[in-house]
Design a protein around this motif. Sequence first.
Motif, PDB file in Angstrom:
ATOM      1  N   PRO A 187       4.703   3.811  -3.235  1.00  0.00           N
ATOM      2  CA  PRO A 187       4.007   5.070  -2.946  1.00  0.00           C
ATOM      3  C   PRO A 187       4.776   5.906  -1.936  1.00  0.00           C
ATOM      4  CG  PRO A 187       2.503   3.212  -2.874  1.00  0.00           C
ATOM      5  CD  PRO A 187       3.879   2.650  -2.929  1.00  0.00           C
ATOM      6  N   THR A 233      -0.731  12.181   6.761  1.00  0.00           N
ATOM      7  CA  THR A 233      -1.786  12.348   5.767  1.00  0.00           C
ATOM      8  C   THR A 233      -2.756  13.460   6.174  1.00  0.00           C
ATOM      9  OG1 THR A 233      -3.014  10.579   6.881  1.00  0.00           O
ATOM     10  CG2 THR A 233      -1.694   9.961   4.960  1.00  0.00           C
ATOM     11  N   HIS A 288      -6.338   1.927  -1.989  1.00  0.00           N
ATOM     12  CA  HIS A 288      -4.918   1.691  -1.784  1.00  0.00           C
ATOM     13  C   HIS A 288      -4.145   2.971  -1.491  1.00  0.00           C
ATOM     14  CE1 HIS A 288      -4.607  -2.601  -3.672  1.00  0.00           C
ATOM     15  NE2 HIS A 288      -5.400  -2.537  -2.613  1.00  0.00           N
ATOM     16  N   ASN A 289      -4.824   4.108  -1.524  1.00  0.00           N
ATOM     17  CA  ASN A 289      -4.180   5.362  -1.111  1.00  0.00           C
ATOM     18  C   ASN A 289      -4.453   5.659   0.357  1.00  0.00           C
ATOM     19  OD1 ASN A 289      -6.905   5.946  -1.429  1.00  0.00           O
ATOM     20  ND2 ASN A 289      -6.518   8.069  -2.054  1.00  0.00           N
ATOM     21  N   ASP A 324       1.398  10.392  -1.577  1.00  0.00           N
ATOM     22  CA  ASP A 324       0.415   9.655  -2.367  1.00  0.00           C
ATOM     23  C   ASP A 324      -0.774   9.201  -1.531  1.00  0.00           C
ATOM     24  OD1 ASP A 324       1.972   9.874  -4.645  1.00  0.00           O
ATOM     25  OD2 ASP A 324       3.107   8.061  -4.167  1.00  0.00           O
ATOM     26  N   TYR A 325      -0.665   9.282  -0.217  1.00  0.00           N
ATOM     27  CA  TYR A 325      -1.712   8.776   0.663  1.00  0.00           C
ATOM     28  C   TYR A 325      -2.659   9.904   1.075  1.00  0.00           C
ATOM     29  CZ  TYR A 325       1.141   4.579   1.080  1.00  0.00           C
ATOM     30  OH  TYR A 325       1.857   3.437   0.812  1.00  0.00           O
TER      31      TYR A 325
END
Length: 405
Positions: free
Chosen positions: A48, A152, A96-97, A52-53
């Motif tokens: 990732p 993020t 999982h993000n 992607d997070y």
Amino acid sequence: MKSLTPYSTTCVTRIPSPSRSGRGRGVGILFLLISLSLFSCSSDDDTPKDTDYAKTVFIYMPWTGSETSSFGSLLNFFNKNLSDIQSAMKSDADNHNVRAIVFLASDSNNGSLFEMKPDGTKQTIKEYDSGEMTTTQALSSLLTEVYSYSPTPIFSMIIGSHADGWLPAGSIPQRSRSFGGQTKAMKTDIETLAEAIESSPIKKMQYVCFDDCYMANVETTYAMRNATDWFIASTSEIMGDGLPYGTIWKYLSAVTPDYSKIVDGYGAFYSTFSSPYGSLATIDCSKIGNLADLMRNFNKKYDQISSDQLRQVQVLDGYSNHVFYDLGNYVSVVCNGDTASNSALFQAISQVAPYKFCTPELYTVYQIPSTYSVSHFSGITISDPSQNAAAIDAKKQTAWWKATH
């Protein structure tokens, strides 16, 4: 965490189970792009990328002993907490993000910043020659490092340590979790935390969760109102095991947390725990300003509390000279139960702490017997009526007192 014997002289009450009784522009963009390229490159195309997070949960666990001693350290508890979190991450495919970044101090002179990954591995980000960040500059720099590694859109923060609620670092009693370690040099004032968050690129947390004693109070919440949207904390002492991360991590790490389920999970755990004592509340910081306005009017109307009235108010600490009183019950006692005339204030209290849990009895390391009964619980405390030497003058220096008197 296997007995009721106090684990430390500074309350988290993290004591042995059962009881923790203890965005920049210009050059900044160039730096961010360089950082992204460094951390995104991988020979594995499935790795990732930062984009992607959706969220970062920063778990801050400073040194909880003293400058020279491990006495009172919560390190073993923290390691168990982190193990539970990583196990929960493996099984929670939906989240999982979300990244879990940890600062963990192994002693007063060593701290490590690393990422815990769902596959069970850890990625070291930076090593530190200090186990605590007690100044605004140091803590802001740490938060900037976290942001640079994981920029993020959403950040949340979990803090594990000893704590004293809103009381300034070095106050007596000091066997509770300002927050940090055993001595003044290892403690951080709550105002420092708020300033560090606001001065960092993060600016504001989605929530700050204190896995610490005595942090769910109006003084602390008001000080943090511009640094976080929500506040998750205990009114009283937290047992050594702390929060049940194995069951509530999926709610803490969710992009949109379910605060009611966080509290429900905590309540389910401690209702059946070997030492069934605990309280937890989720506090909406956007409501604290309205509460302060209403309390200012209330204080003008009821300008004092008698000694007889004070003895009737629900206390939520184990001190012989109390610091933390249940806010809802305090208001009720002072106004002699006149809920009709003060309905807006009672409603504001319920809106500030919409989700809360408390066992019928709470544990304390400060008195014998070691438990006390709770018949009134609004999820948030106040220190206005406190006559404790540590609070009687210091409370008047808080932003809350200045806003409500």
